[in-house]
Design a protein around this motif. Structure first.
Motif, PDB file in Angstrom:
ATOM      1  N   ARG A 143      26.923  31.373 -75.808  1.00  0.00           N
ATOM      2  CA  ARG A 143      27.388  30.136 -75.177  1.00  0.00           C
ATOM      3  C   ARG A 143      26.218  29.181 -75.106  1.00  0.00           C
ATOM      4  O   ARG A 143      25.392  29.302 -74.220  1.00  0.00           O
ATOM      5  CB  ARG A 143      27.902  30.405 -73.776  1.00  0.00           C
ATOM      6  N   HIS A 144      26.162  28.242 -76.011  1.00  0.00           N
ATOM      7  CA  HIS A 144      25.114  27.226 -75.991  1.00  0.00           C
ATOM      8  C   HIS A 144      23.732  27.847 -75.780  1.00  0.00           C
ATOM      9  O   HIS A 144      22.984  27.429 -74.915  1.00  0.00           O
ATOM     10  CB  HIS A 144      25.390  26.187 -74.912  1.00  0.00           C
ATOM     11  N   GLY A 145      23.424  28.884 -76.540  1.00  0.00           N
ATOM     12  CA  GLY A 145      22.099  29.484 -76.456  1.00  0.00           C
ATOM     13  C   GLY A 145      21.988  30.587 -75.420  1.00  0.00           C
ATOM     14  O   GLY A 145      20.998  31.276 -75.358  1.00  0.00           O
ATOM     15  N   HIS A 146      22.983  30.772 -74.573  1.00  0.00           N
ATOM     16  CA  HIS A 146      22.953  31.833 -73.567  1.00  0.00           C
ATOM     17  C   HIS A 146      23.921  32.926 -73.980  1.00  0.00           C
ATOM     18  O   HIS A 146      24.963  32.670 -74.539  1.00  0.00           O
ATOM     19  CB  HIS A 146      23.386  31.315 -72.186  1.00  0.00           C
ATOM     20  N   GLU A 147      23.555  34.140 -73.718  1.00  0.00           N
ATOM     21  CA  GLU A 147      24.462  35.252 -73.938  1.00  0.00           C
ATOM     22  C   GLU A 147      25.025  35.657 -72.586  1.00  0.00           C
ATOM     23  O   GLU A 147      24.327  35.626 -71.583  1.00  0.00           O
ATOM     24  CB  GLU A 147      23.739  36.432 -74.569  1.00  0.00           C
ATOM     25  N   ALA A 148      26.268  36.003 -72.560  1.00  0.00           N
ATOM     26  CA  ALA A 148      26.908  36.380 -71.304  1.00  0.00           C
ATOM     27  C   ALA A 148      27.747  37.622 -71.540  1.00  0.00           C
ATOM     28  O   ALA A 148      28.215  37.849 -72.645  1.00  0.00           O
ATOM     29  CB  ALA A 148      27.785  35.237 -70.801  1.00  0.00           C
ATOM     30  N   PHE A 149      27.915  38.403 -70.511  1.00  0.00           N
ATOM     31  CA  PHE A 149      28.778  39.552 -70.687  1.00  0.00           C
ATOM     32  C   PHE A 149      30.190  39.170 -70.278  1.00  0.00           C
ATOM     33  O   PHE A 149      30.419  38.398 -69.364  1.00  0.00           O
ATOM     34  CB  PHE A 149      28.263  40.767 -69.895  1.00  0.00           C
ATOM     35  N   ILE A 150      31.125  39.669 -71.052  1.00  0.00           N
ATOM     36  CA  ILE A 150      32.536  39.526 -70.711  1.00  0.00           C
ATOM     37  C   ILE A 150      33.152  40.891 -70.908  1.00  0.00           C
ATOM     38  O   ILE A 150      32.650  41.715 -71.643  1.00  0.00           O
ATOM     39  CB  ILE A 150      33.273  38.473 -71.576  1.00  0.00           C
ATOM     40  N   GLY A 151      34.209  41.157 -70.271  1.00  0.00           N
ATOM     41  CA  GLY A 151      34.885  42.427 -70.424  1.00  0.00           C
ATOM     42  C   GLY A 151      36.375  42.223 -70.490  1.00  0.00           C
ATOM     43  O   GLY A 151      36.883  41.148 -70.200  1.00  0.00           O
ATOM     44  N   GLU A 152      37.050  43.232 -70.909  1.00  0.00           N
ATOM     45  CA  GLU A 152      38.500  43.179 -70.944  1.00  0.00           C
ATOM     46  C   GLU A 152      39.019  42.937 -69.528  1.00  0.00           C
ATOM     47  O   GLU A 152      38.623  43.634 -68.594  1.00  0.00           O
ATOM     48  CB  GLU A 152      39.010  44.516 -71.476  1.00  0.00           C
ATOM     49  N   ASN A 153      39.826  41.926 -69.354  1.00  0.00           N
ATOM     50  CA  ASN A 153      40.391  41.551 -68.051  1.00  0.00           C
ATOM     51  C   ASN A 153      39.333  41.113 -67.040  1.00  0.00           C
ATOM     52  O   ASN A 153      39.542  41.197 -65.847  1.00  0.00           O
ATOM     53  CB  ASN A 153      41.225  42.693 -67.455  1.00  0.00           C
ATOM     54  N   PHE A 154      38.193  40.657 -67.524  1.00  0.00           N
ATOM     55  CA  PHE A 154      37.127  40.202 -66.630  1.00  0.00           C
ATOM     56  C   PHE A 154      37.154  38.683 -66.611  1.00  0.00           C
ATOM     57  O   PHE A 154      36.940  38.039 -67.636  1.00  0.00           O
ATOM     58  CB  PHE A 154      35.762  40.698 -67.119  1.00  0.00           C
ATOM     59  N   PRO A 155      37.433  38.069 -65.454  1.00  0.00           N
ATOM     60  CA  PRO A 155      37.515  36.605 -65.397  1.00  0.00           C
ATOM     61  C   PRO A 155      36.176  35.941 -65.706  1.00  0.00           C
ATOM     62  O   PRO A 155      35.140  36.362 -65.215  1.00  0.00           O
ATOM     63  CB  PRO A 155      37.909  36.315 -63.947  1.00  0.00           C
ATOM     64  N   GLU A 156      36.216  34.895 -66.538  1.00  0.00           N
ATOM     65  CA  GLU A 156      34.994  34.139 -66.811  1.00  0.00           C
ATOM     66  C   GLU A 156      34.584  33.319 -65.601  1.00  0.00           C
ATOM     67  O   GLU A 156      33.404  33.058 -65.405  1.00  0.00           O
ATOM     68  CB  GLU A 156      35.198  33.220 -68.006  1.00  0.00           C
ATOM     69  N   ASP A 157      35.547  32.919 -64.795  1.00  0.00           N
ATOM     70  CA  ASP A 157      35.271  32.117 -63.599  1.00  0.00           C
ATOM     71  C   ASP A 157      34.840  33.048 -62.468  1.00  0.00           C
ATOM     72  O   ASP A 157      35.638  33.838 -61.967  1.00  0.00           O
ATOM     73  CB  ASP A 157      36.519  31.341 -63.193  1.00  0.00           C
ATOM     74  N   PRO A 158      33.570  32.974 -62.050  1.00  0.00           N
ATOM     75  CA  PRO A 158      33.084  33.880 -61.004  1.00  0.00           C
ATOM     76  C   PRO A 158      33.827  33.737 -59.679  1.00  0.00           C
ATOM     77  O   PRO A 158      33.848  34.664 -58.881  1.00  0.00           O
ATOM     78  CB  PRO A 158      31.618  33.502 -60.824  1.00  0.00           C
ATOM     79  N   ARG A 159      34.465  32.592 -59.462  1.00  0.00           N
ATOM     80  CA  ARG A 159      35.235  32.402 -58.224  1.00  0.00           C
ATOM     81  C   ARG A 159      36.459  33.300 -58.187  1.00  0.00           C
ATOM     82  O   ARG A 159      37.020  33.550 -57.126  1.00  0.00           O
ATOM     83  CB  ARG A 159      35.651  30.941 -58.086  1.00  0.00           C
ATOM     84  N   GLN A 160      36.859  33.814 -59.338  1.00  0.00           N
ATOM     85  CA  GLN A 160      38.035  34.689 -59.429  1.00  0.00           C
ATOM     86  C   GLN A 160      37.670  36.171 -59.458  1.00  0.00           C
ATOM     87  O   GLN A 160      38.546  37.016 -59.567  1.00  0.00           O
ATOM     88  CB  GLN A 160      38.849  34.332 -60.673  1.00  0.00           C
ATOM     89  N   TRP A 161      36.399  36.486 -59.369  1.00  0.00           N
ATOM     90  CA  TRP A 161      35.974  37.883 -59.428  1.00  0.00           C
ATOM     91  C   TRP A 161      36.446  38.646 -58.207  1.00  0.00           C
ATOM     92  O   TRP A 161      36.330  38.187 -57.069  1.00  0.00           O
ATOM     93  CB  TRP A 161      34.462  37.994 -59.498  1.00  0.00           C
ATOM     94  N   SER A 162      36.917  39.837 -58.433  1.00  0.00           N
ATOM     95  CA  SER A 162      37.248  40.772 -57.349  1.00  0.00           C
ATOM     96  C   SER A 162      35.961  41.488 -56.930  1.00  0.00           C
ATOM     97  O   SER A 162      34.914  41.328 -57.568  1.00  0.00           O
ATOM     98  CB  SER A 162      38.267  41.800 -57.851  1.00  0.00           C
ATOM     99  N   GLY A 163      36.053  42.284 -55.897  1.00  0.00           N
ATOM    100  CA  GLY A 163      34.911  43.099 -55.491  1.00  0.00           C
ATOM    101  C   GLY A 163      34.470  44.033 -56.606  1.00  0.00           C
ATOM    102  O   GLY A 163      33.277  44.256 -56.815  1.00  0.00           O
TER     103      GLY A 163
END
Length: 118
Positions: A32-52
């Motif tokens: 992503r624009h020079g940054h690498e990020a982890f994503i997972g199956e069913n893992f929301p990209e929006d941190p505001r939607q993250w569960s515990g």
């Protein structure tokens, strides 16, 4: 947003072909624009939607990726919305040696989501 300390980067390596890859079987590298990020199956990209559970997965991944050994997930018994309310000092209180990286990585993810930098 404050700058990272000299010598630190938000570009983690991919977990595949790593000894810990069995812990994170669905997490992959994404550019992503020079940054690498982890994503997972069913893992929301929006941190505001993250569960515990998502928060714990991110903490585990950050610990492995950046070799942060002193993350006590019990000190992060919260969801993504609660992480949004945390200041840098709050991260540092919970993880003195690594809280800075956690804070900046989380803020970077949040900013990309809020400002639509995808």
């Amino acid at each position: 947003m404050a700058a990272l300390p000299q010598g630190h980067s938000l570009a983690p390596f991919a977990m595949q072909n790593n000894a810990e890859s069995n812990i994170y079987p669905t997490m992959v590298k994404q550019e992503r624009h020079g940054h690498e990020a982890f994503i997972g199956e069913n893992f929301p990209e929006d941190p505001r939607q993250w569960s515990g559970h998502d928060v714990r997965s991110w903490l585990d991944w950050m610990g492995c990726t950046y070799n942060i050994r002193n993350i006590d997930v019990l000190k992060f018994h919260m969801n993504g919305k609660a992480l949004c309310l945390m200041t840098l000092d709050m991260f540092l209180y919970r993880v003195p040696m690594g809280g800075n990286l956690l804070y900046h990585d989380f803020q970077s993810r949040l900013q990309r989501t809020v400002h639509g930098d995808r």
